[in-house]
Design an enzyme around this catalytic site. Sequence first.
Site, short mmCIF file in Angstrom:
data_model
loop_
_atom_site.label_atom_id
_atom_site.label_comp_id
_atom_site.label_asym_id
_atom_site.label_seq_id
_atom_site.Cartn_x
_atom_site.Cartn_y
_atom_site.Cartn_z
N SER A 127 0.83 -1.22 0.00
CA SER A 127 0.00 0.00 0.00
C SER A 127 0.86 1.26 0.00
CB SER A 127 -0.91 0.00 1.23
OG SER A 127 -0.11 -0.15 2.37
N THR A 180 -0.76 3.54 5.30
CA THR A 180 0.18 4.58 4.92
C THR A 180 1.33 4.44 5.89
OG1 THR A 180 -1.66 6.03 4.38
CG2 THR A 180 0.40 7.11 4.97
N THR A 190 2.10 6.91 0.59
CA THR A 190 1.13 5.83 0.36
C THR A 190 0.80 5.71 -1.12
OG1 THR A 190 -1.07 5.03 1.02
CG2 THR A 190 -0.89 7.36 0.60
N ARG A 214 -8.57 10.33 -7.33
CA ARG A 214 -8.87 10.44 -5.89
C ARG A 214 -7.59 10.74 -5.11
NH1 ARG A 214 -7.06 7.67 -0.98
NH2 ARG A 214 -8.78 7.73 0.51
N THR A 274 -3.09 7.35 9.50
CA THR A 274 -3.25 6.26 8.54
C THR A 274 -4.72 5.87 8.56
OG1 THR A 274 -2.58 4.02 7.94
CG2 THR A 274 -2.62 4.53 10.28
N GLY A 275 -5.20 5.36 7.45
CA GLY A 275 -6.58 4.92 7.41
C GLY A 275 -7.36 5.60 6.30
N1 GLY Z 1 -4.61 7.25 4.26
C1 GLY Z 1 -4.39 6.89 2.92
C2 GLY Z 1 -5.48 7.23 2.02
O1 GLY Z 1 -6.63 7.28 2.40
O2 GLY Z 1 -5.21 7.43 0.86
#
Ligand code: GLY
Length: 327
Positions: free
Chosen positions: A83, A184, A202, A212, A235-236
């Site tokens: 990721s 991330t 990330t 996006r 992160t998330g």
């Molecule tokens: N936290 C990484 C993302 O939503 O792209």
Amino acid sequence: MKISRRMLLALGLTLPTSGLKTKIFEQNASPFTVGSSMKVISTWPFGIPANARAWQLLQNGSTALDAVEQGVKVTEADPEVTSVGYNGSLDRDGRLTLDACIMDHRGMCGSVAGLEHIMHPISVARAIMERTPHVMLVGSGALDFAISEGFPKENIVTDDAIARWRNWQKSQKAPPLSPENHDTIGMLAIDSSGNLSGACTTSGLSYKLPGRVGDSPLIGPGLYVDNEIGAATATGVGEAIIRVVGSFLIVELMRQGMKPKDACKEAVKRIVNIHPKTHSQLQIGFIALRKDGEIGAFGMRNNEFSYSLTDAKNPNGTVIKPESWLS
Ligand code: GLY
């Protein structure tokens, strides 16, 4: 003569603990004991090898800025982390678009979003910070800039990433909100001069709509550093983190006197307030490092989130599972 908090601290005196509404700190004066020991924290257990590189640099006298950049580069190049960077997750149309940002103790920052073909987006973010008047470049402009700065254009899409994407295409279902789909690396460090820096990188949400952008390249939601107070990163699910400007919020709450852990918990609480029915589906983790070296973290889902700490007491790194909202 007005007695400042700094003067009181210099005299070995303290003010009584204040409530959140009381401004207790002088502007431009750290309320915390500075010169504390070096420290690196980063999101997830895969932060351990990244921390190791950052820690090695800090011990050799490098700045926190160099440490966090070189630290997260380890993760960007690691194919086991699907990721971030090389072998990262593709978007809906099968393209690997990377997001990253970096911020130093002077409040300077750089950021890239939607960057393709470059192994180390964090270094492009740093180049934007140091060699342009801008903070953020996106898409083809970011790629053109990277190439003009001598970054090699490479194929960083692996057969494994294509196979994962093809597998997803068969079902066309949204991926589960597991760490593999959202994580991330966010890293925060304090160096031997007591200066703070942070970095975040990330490939973003797996199979995202083309174009996006999540929280990770955004100074404020994904990362924030204030050298007088502390630093935070996230992160998330980026959309939820953006809605509360998570990392900036945590630093501001620490400025008002909240402990790092409590500030992280408050940021999670605000996400819960905005998503009263769906927060259990949101994988979220915040980490924070205060100027005096105190750390804290908080997650959303059932003890799912963990982070890595490396310091003099833990020179080989240790993984810590913080409390979470749903436990
Ligand atoms: N936290 C990484 C993302 O939503 O792209």
